[in-house]
Design a protein around this motif. Sequence first.
Motif, PDB file in Angstrom:
ATOM      1  N   UNK A 109       0.829  -1.204   0.000  1.00 29.60           N
ATOM      2  CA  UNK A 109       0.000   0.000   0.000  1.00 29.60           C
ATOM      3  C   UNK A 109       0.865   1.256   0.000  1.00 29.60           C
ATOM      4  N   UNK A 110       1.934   1.246   0.773  1.00 30.63           N
ATOM      5  CA  UNK A 110       2.849   2.388   0.800  1.00 30.63           C
ATOM      6  C   UNK A 110       3.533   2.569  -0.554  1.00 30.63           C
ATOM      7  N   UNK A 114       3.240   5.818  -2.967  1.00 34.59           N
ATOM      8  CA  UNK A 114       4.430   6.528  -3.461  1.00 34.59           C
ATOM      9  C   UNK A 114       4.414   6.609  -4.987  1.00 34.59           C
ATOM     10  N   UNK A 115       4.009   5.513  -5.611  1.00 34.36           N
ATOM     11  CA  UNK A 115       3.920   5.507  -7.079  1.00 34.36           C
ATOM     12  C   UNK A 115       2.896   6.530  -7.562  1.00 34.36           C
ATOM     13  N   UNK A 116       1.738   6.584  -6.922  1.00 34.02           N
ATOM     14  CA  UNK A 116       0.699   7.541  -7.315  1.00 34.02           C
ATOM     15  C   UNK A 116       1.182   8.979  -7.123  1.00 34.02           C
ATOM     16  N   UNK A 117       1.883   9.242  -6.016  1.00 35.66           N
ATOM     17  CA  UNK A 117       2.412  10.593  -5.789  1.00 35.66           C
ATOM     18  C   UNK A 117       3.454  10.955  -6.839  1.00 35.66           C
ATOM     19  N   UNK A 120       1.568  11.609 -10.190  1.00 35.18           N
ATOM     20  CA  UNK A 120       0.811  12.868 -10.155  1.00 35.18           C
ATOM     21  C   UNK A 120       1.742  14.059 -10.285  1.00 35.18           C
ATOM     22  N   UNK A 121       2.885  14.035  -9.609  1.00 29.41           N
ATOM     23  CA  UNK A 121       3.960  15.028  -9.727  1.00 29.41           C
ATOM     24  C   UNK A 121       3.468  16.464  -9.609  1.00 29.41           C
ATOM     25  N   UNK A 122       2.720  16.758  -8.547  1.00 29.32           N
ATOM     26  CA  UNK A 122       2.279  18.137  -8.316  1.00 29.32           C
ATOM     27  C   UNK A 122       2.458  18.479  -6.846  1.00 29.32           C
ATOM     28  N   UNK A 136       6.359  14.776  -0.267  1.00 30.84           N
ATOM     29  CA  UNK A 136       5.127  14.043  -0.002  1.00 30.84           C
ATOM     30  C   UNK A 136       5.417  12.556   0.188  1.00 30.84           C
ATOM     31  N   UNK A 137       6.343  12.030  -0.609  1.00 32.09           N
ATOM     32  CA  UNK A 137       6.725  10.620  -0.488  1.00 32.09           C
ATOM     33  C   UNK A 137       7.399  10.369   0.854  1.00 32.09           C
TER      34      UNK A 137
END
Length: 193
Positions: A109-110, A114-117, A120-122, A136-137
């Motif tokens: 899940x972590x 991290x992959x989603x963050x 998204x790169x914002x 954020x990561x």
Amino acid sequence: MAHTGGNLSGNMQPPPPSGGRFSVDMQSLPSLSNLPSPLQIFQMVRNSLRPWVVFFNINNFKTAISMQRLNSRVIRNLSYFQANYVFIFFVLMIYCLITAPCILLVILASAFGCHKLRVRNSNITIVGQQLTPSQQIIALNLATAPVLFLVGAGAVLFWTLGASCFVIAMHAIFYNIDAIVTEENEGFLAQVV
């Protein structure tokens, strides 16, 4: 009683308001771009692995003659088989993760978060502070750490460290490195293998 006089005038200014009780400079946090990825670490270890046939050759397991020889043997084994020892640690860690599904779910899940963050790169703003994707990561991983220890990751980590240290120490103490590496060809083998 004598009167002591002194000039106590001065220019005192209160500290600037920080928007809260604690102030953290988010721009000074380290960047994750300098760290190697897990895949890069795996590639480095794989490229410097010694042959497993040599590592497990039971004919080379002997006791040391003296403490001086034992000390020299352990140091040489640790440097020569370093990648093999790291690989053993990773194998034991993977075994522990497979046998502890709650820990594996939290890690997955972590990693997904991290992959989603990263995708998204914002930047986002929390309590008046701008957070970059790498910050954020870091925050997500820091929030995950207590959850990991609640599901038993501390015990798994210490078991893995203990088992790895035991296996590595036994190999480094009893493996006769002099049987395969001599002073003349040690540099040559380190470059070839």
